[in-house]
Design an enzyme around this catalytic site. Structure first.
Site, mmCIF file in Angstrom:
data_model
loop_
_atom_site.group_PDB
_atom_site.id
_atom_site.type_symbol
_atom_site.label_atom_id
_atom_site.label_comp_id
_atom_site.label_asym_id
_atom_site.label_seq_id
_atom_site.Cartn_x
_atom_site.Cartn_y
_atom_site.Cartn_z
ATOM 1 C CE LYS A 16 3.856 6.856 3.640
ATOM 2 N NZ LYS A 16 3.568 6.515 4.780
ATOM 3 C CG HIS A 28 -0.299 0.519 2.559
ATOM 4 N ND1 HIS A 28 0.457 -0.461 3.112
ATOM 5 C CD2 HIS A 28 -0.531 1.434 3.211
ATOM 6 C CE1 HIS A 28 0.667 0.040 4.204
ATOM 7 N NE2 HIS A 28 0.445 1.178 4.376
ATOM 8 C CG ASP A 29 2.476 3.634 2.917
ATOM 9 O OD1 ASP A 29 1.481 4.011 2.310
ATOM 10 O OD2 ASP A 29 2.363 3.477 4.199
ATOM 11 C CG HIS A 50 1.738 7.868 0.291
ATOM 12 N ND1 HIS A 50 1.258 8.670 0.943
ATOM 13 C CD2 HIS A 50 1.372 6.430 0.401
ATOM 14 C CE1 HIS A 50 0.647 8.334 1.865
ATOM 15 N NE2 HIS A 50 0.351 6.820 1.708
ATOM 16 C CG HIS A 81 -3.608 3.166 1.359
ATOM 17 N ND1 HIS A 81 -2.738 3.424 0.283
ATOM 18 C CD2 HIS A 81 -3.093 3.713 2.148
ATOM 19 C CE1 HIS A 81 -1.809 4.101 0.719
ATOM 20 N NE2 HIS A 81 -1.799 4.382 1.774
ATOM 21 C CG HIS A 82 -4.459 7.795 2.608
ATOM 22 N ND1 HIS A 82 -4.373 8.107 3.825
ATOM 23 C CD2 HIS A 82 -3.001 7.235 2.069
ATOM 24 C CE1 HIS A 82 -3.060 7.480 4.378
ATOM 25 N NE2 HIS A 82 -2.411 7.082 3.369
ATOM 26 C CG ASP A 97 -2.045 3.293 6.664
ATOM 27 O OD1 ASP A 97 -1.163 3.364 7.329
ATOM 28 O OD2 ASP A 97 -2.452 4.195 5.788
#
Ligand SMILES: [Fe+2]
Length: 241
Positions: A94, A90-91, A119, A143-144, A172
């Site tokens: 970054k 998911h990240d 990201h 996911h945000h 998260d």
């Protein structure tokens, strides 16, 4: 003269054996494909670890928490595999966030926050070029998103947000609240549960929040300091330091 009914003819025997061989070859190919896929996952996550080992550990914990929620929710083994893949990644975007922003040990200013907010889209950019990661790319991208539609990047709302993205957001946020950073101590689980409940229906899918808390209370009762995952080998600490 003997009856021929029970005798398998040579051509039948040969074609039967050929079928068996083909089935085995297909199975072997599937397993090679899975091995290559998992090697690619490990290579990409290694790159993330080199960039920022906190985000690497965070990704492992988010995968673990997502799986707890997914199991409680009743997902199948195949669905849990896809969820684990998406949560691990998911990240991954970054990697593309400047170190001065990603590793800043203090609050981000407005401009830095805008860079950080890129990201999820960067995660999708990295993943979508490789066909087996295309679904994970979509879940990472969203996911945000918030349940009330005030998230990013697309302002999706409610169940329009993919299920795995809604699961990953809860995992998260829970990890962000409970892990200890150089500039603040992690919250106890009970306080984090209250926070999740407070934002159920606005930030989070309220139904999933209850499944998550139930799963994590059970996990807490088992009192295990470490966890293991399916795709990535090794033991990881639940306690982030
Ligand atoms: Fe994120």
């Amino acid at each position: 003269m003997a009856k021929k009914d029970n005798v398998i003819s040579l051509p039948h025997l040969v074609s039967g054996l050929a079928m068996l061989n083909l089935t085995k070859e297909v199975e072997d190919l599937k397993s090679v494909r899975k091995d290559i896929l998992e090697m690619s996952v490990r290579a990409l996550l290694k790159a993330l670890e080199c960039k920022d080992d906190y985000t690497f550990g965070h990704s492992m914990r988010v995968a673990f928490y997502s799986l707890q929620l997914g199991k409680e929710y009743g997902l199948s083994d195949e669905q849990l595999y896809d969820l684990e893949l998406a949560a691990l990644f998911h990240d991954i975007g970054k990697i593309g966030v400047p170190d001065s922003v990603l590793l800043k040990p203090a609050r981000l200013d407005e401009d830095e926050f805008l860079k950080m907010k890129k990201h999820p889209e960067l995660s999708a950019e990295i993943l979508k070029g490789f066909a087996p990661f295309e679904e994970a790319a979509k879940f990472a991208k969203h996911h945000h998103e918030r349940y009330d539609g005030r998230g990013y990047p697309d302002g999706m709302a409610g169940e329009d947000i993919p299920l795995y993205s809604r699961i990953i957001l809860i995992a998260d946020t829970f990890d962000a609240m409970t892990s200890t950073r150089p500039y603040r101590k992690g919250l106890p689980y009970e306080v984090a549960f209250e926070e999740l409940r407070e934002f159920a229906g606005s930030q989070f899918d309220p139904n999933l929040v209850e499944f998550f808390i139930k799963a994590m209370e059970r996990d807490q009762a088992q009192n295990q300091p470490t966890f293991a995952l399916g795709i990535i080998e090794g033991e990881f600490k639940k306690d982030a330091a």
